[in-house]
Design a protein around this motif. Sequence first.
Motif, mmCIF file in Angstrom:
data_model
loop_
_atom_site.group_PDB
_atom_site.id
_atom_site.type_symbol
_atom_site.label_atom_id
_atom_site.label_comp_id
_atom_site.label_asym_id
_atom_site.label_seq_id
_atom_site.Cartn_x
_atom_site.Cartn_y
_atom_site.Cartn_z
ATOM 1 N N ASN A 97 0.832 -1.204 0.000
ATOM 2 C CA ASN A 97 0.000 0.000 0.000
ATOM 3 C C ASN A 97 0.863 1.248 0.000
ATOM 4 O O ASN A 97 0.610 2.192 -0.747
ATOM 5 C CB ASN A 97 -0.923 -0.004 1.213
ATOM 6 C CG ASN A 97 -2.311 -0.472 0.838
ATOM 7 O OD1 ASN A 97 -2.823 -0.086 -0.212
ATOM 8 N ND2 ASN A 97 -2.904 -1.306 1.671
ATOM 9 N N ILE A 123 1.127 4.019 -2.980
ATOM 10 C CA ILE A 123 0.860 5.453 -2.797
ATOM 11 C C ILE A 123 2.068 6.266 -3.269
ATOM 12 O O ILE A 123 1.932 7.300 -3.939
ATOM 13 C CB ILE A 123 0.549 5.755 -1.324
ATOM 14 C CG1 ILE A 123 -0.763 5.068 -0.917
ATOM 15 C CG2 ILE A 123 0.462 7.238 -1.092
ATOM 16 C CD1 ILE A 123 -1.990 5.663 -1.537
ATOM 17 N N ALA A 169 -4.393 1.596 -2.069
ATOM 18 C CA ALA A 169 -3.718 2.436 -3.049
ATOM 19 C C ALA A 169 -4.521 2.479 -4.338
ATOM 20 O O ALA A 169 -4.655 3.532 -4.975
ATOM 21 C CB ALA A 169 -2.311 1.894 -3.316
ATOM 22 N N THR A 184 -7.311 4.833 -4.025
ATOM 23 C CA THR A 184 -6.815 6.211 -4.100
ATOM 24 C C THR A 184 -6.611 6.619 -5.548
ATOM 25 O O THR A 184 -6.981 7.731 -5.959
ATOM 26 C CB THR A 184 -5.487 6.321 -3.335
ATOM 27 O OG1 THR A 184 -5.585 5.593 -2.133
ATOM 28 C CG2 THR A 184 -5.150 7.761 -3.048
ATOM 29 N N TRP A 238 -9.983 7.353 -7.120
ATOM 30 C CA TRP A 238 -10.618 8.610 -6.691
ATOM 31 C C TRP A 238 -9.871 9.827 -7.205
ATOM 32 O O TRP A 238 -10.482 10.822 -7.601
ATOM 33 C CB TRP A 238 -10.735 8.656 -5.172
ATOM 34 C CG TRP A 238 -11.993 7.981 -4.736
ATOM 35 C CD1 TRP A 238 -12.145 6.719 -4.279
ATOM 36 C CD2 TRP A 238 -13.306 8.554 -4.788
ATOM 37 N NE1 TRP A 238 -13.464 6.448 -4.027
ATOM 38 C CE2 TRP A 238 -14.202 7.561 -4.333
ATOM 39 C CE3 TRP A 238 -13.813 9.783 -5.172
ATOM 40 C CZ2 TRP A 238 -15.581 7.780 -4.256
ATOM 41 C CZ3 TRP A 238 -15.174 10.001 -5.088
ATOM 42 C CH2 TRP A 238 -16.046 9.009 -4.640
ATOM 43 N N VAL A 239 -8.520 9.729 -7.194
ATOM 44 C CA VAL A 239 -7.745 10.831 -7.782
ATOM 45 C C VAL A 239 -8.174 11.032 -9.225
ATOM 46 O O VAL A 239 -8.427 12.153 -9.683
ATOM 47 C CB VAL A 239 -6.235 10.528 -7.686
ATOM 48 C CG1 VAL A 239 -5.454 11.423 -8.628
ATOM 49 C CG2 VAL A 239 -5.744 10.710 -6.272
#
Lengths: 168, 641, 102
Positions: B214, B218, B277, B280, B283-284
Amino acid sequence: MNVVFIVAGLMAIAGVLGVILAKQPVYQVISTVFSFLGLAALYLSLQSEFLAVIQLIVYGGAIMILFLFVIALLSARKDPVEKDVGQLTRPKLLGYSVGGALLVMLAIVGLFGHEGRLDWAQVPADFGQVKAFGYQLLTTNVFPFEVLAFILMVAVIGVMILVGRHRA
Amino acid sequence: MDLAWMLPAIVVVPLLSAAIVGYFRNTWSKTTVSWVACGSVAAAFAMVVALAVQYWGAAAAEPIRSGLTSWGSLASLGLVADGLSLWWALVVTGAGLLIHIYSTAYMREDESYGRFMAKLNFFIFAMSLLVLSDNFIGLAIGWGCVGLASYMLIGFYFTKPAAQNAAIKAFVMNIAGEAGLFAGIAFIYANFGSFKFDEVFGAIAQGQGVAALNLIGILLLIGAVAKSAQLPLHTWLPYAMEGPTPVSALIHAATMVTAGVYLVSRAYPIYEVASGAAMTVAWVGGLGALFGALVAAGQFDIKRVLAFSTLSQIGYMFLANGLGAYVAADFHFFTHAFFKACLFLAAGIVVHHYNGDQDIRHMGGLWYRDKFAGLTFGAAALALIGLPPFAGFFSKDEILLAAFSQGQWALFTIAVLAAGMTAFYNVRLFSLVFLGDAYVAPVRQVGKKRSRKQAEAAGADAQAHAHAHETPAAMKWPVAILAVLSVVSGWLFFGHVQLTALAPSFPTLDLHAEAINPVVAGLSVAVALVGGLISWYLYRPEGARRAVELNPLHKPGILYNMFYVDTLYDFLFVRPAKETAQFIGQLFDPRGIDGVVNGLGALARELGGVLRRWQNGLVRSYALTVFAGVVLVVAYYVFYV
Amino acid sequence: MPAFSLNAYVALSAVLFALGGIGVLVRRSPLAMLMSIELMLNAANLLFVAFGRAHGGYEGQIMAFLVITVAAAEVAIGLALTVLLFRRRPEADVDQVNELRL
């Protein structure tokens, strides 16, 4: 022999002092010869007869005569330059102190050095005489001898180049 | 036939060409420079095609490998041609070739033409290295080099302060991202003891080092976000448009900014395991898609509109990557490269018509003067909107389908809304540029007589310009090819083709061709149509909003100001940094650095002054020194030995 | 067999050497400096001869012989330079010959 050493040593020291202190060049030369005489006597006391003779002939004779010739040639009768202080600040003070320090140091070495404790070796009766010395010089040490001849020749040529011709 | 030698050649030929062109940029004629620069990229493209034919032509797709350098056991740089890297290399060299050809005409009048072509070649080298590397070190080297190429090309007009600032901004933000990328790679090495993709991913497949994945995901994402201009590190992209238009097309639309997508796709085993990750990433991407589409609707600079559109589309790719639809992401990259490059190049033609003025409020009615630009721009815009026969429809549909079938309703809603906004800003852009009346520059009212004369003169000027800008063939052909590709590349490569091409690179995934879901497709097209119609109502030649925005007294709102993110960053980072720099510059530099330097100088001078007195030329002084030294030596022997 | 110990000769040589050094340092006439240098050489010679005698070999004497000869050559050159110096300015002062510092 005690007397010889003491007298000769004092002569040598007195000669050096004369060189340092004398005002006129001629006196300096004479005191130098004086010193050389003392040294020759010391050589004799060390059973180096040939060297003592050479000392007298070369130093006391040839070299000092050379000095006298130069003095006569240049008519430098009086050492003229000691009146002002010169370019060095306190030259005498510095010279005496450094020389004195050297004197003290070397005297300590001379008086208390380990090497100086050496005893005199037993030597044959003809030690340092002309024949024995000459034999050594021209057999074992013939190469330095030849080199010396070369050095003298270079010196002669050098002198001729330096002052032989008059340059404006 | 063994074609492995081509792999290093693909990387090295553009690099050599960059060096040669850079060296002879002032001695060779522009024609020679063009041939060498384009020829090297054409050679690279041909070799990629040859490799692709061999790779995909073989029965069992076996990756073609080649070593590049060997730095001991730690990192031997190798190159690999598998499905993913060939897929990307094809676009990089292919689009690169078209844009090189375009540049030969577009940049020909520039006095630094050779420099431009050399830098463009260097970029092709860097990007090829990035996508063809079989390890993280090579990828990172390529990653840094594309950043350097981007920096050099954004700041190409280095006499313009805006371009300098934009270049620095892009570089700094990319470095910030690279810090994350390098940290991620360091963690990878710490966990798996290797930089090689195969070894690292093999270890992950065996369940090693799961705990750190993770974090690694990231960290890699930080690098990807900066490179791909995603939230929150997106602010460099609009300013990067200070570079020449071909640069915007190649680097800041088609290839370099999508490197983040490549990274996530390449490192997919990490994101398969690291679900946090991956979410993320999704969503980014989703937020970026909506953000970019919204901001694009408020911009007045034609290239900035396209820049935010790029941000939005890369957001879609990130969204797909985060949802595990890597093939969809890479497919969208593929189509996006074509239609976005086409849009930028057509925009280049448009900007040429207006002598470099990029403000769309100063345009209008161009359709009646240049049908070619209008047609190609329109086709690419339709592809971008995602209407059915065009390329964008197919790739975007796959992404929406991934969100739909995984039940990610929030992300799905965001993506559909972004699709509507995409249609909105595209229609606005097209209408403002190509439709309506030509813009007439307001003439300052000094006196009535004079103003009329000036107006007439200005009109005559505009007439002259209209005829002066016949688009050269070298600019028309690439745009035309890209326009055709943006129409056909969608259904040509959709479904089975892209899966076969890319599946070997995703061995652990269960991939199968999915038919177009009528619900998803219908919804997205319907939303896009609604967005487009609203936009048409507002911005058609007699639309109300158009009149408002064309009014010189109109005050731009939050969309134009990019949600004030830039202002916030300026306040948070730039100004404190500048203040600190000023403070250091005023205090530390003159006192500290200069003080040290001057102090050293003064010390040397003083020391020299002291030492100088030793070298006075006086023999007795020298003798004194010698004797003092002798005294010291003897004293040493007397007292210490 | 010399009557005094070797230490006496070494000490005497040291005294002669140091006094010669003082002569070099305090006199500014080139002639006086040359003479002082000769005396320092003689001090060294005395040491050679004394140690040679102590070891019972001829190396010391040969060395002294070499030094005497080289000193002769050196004096010849030195006096030639002095002559040149006096030609340039009648009152020769080594302190005024400071071209050595460039």
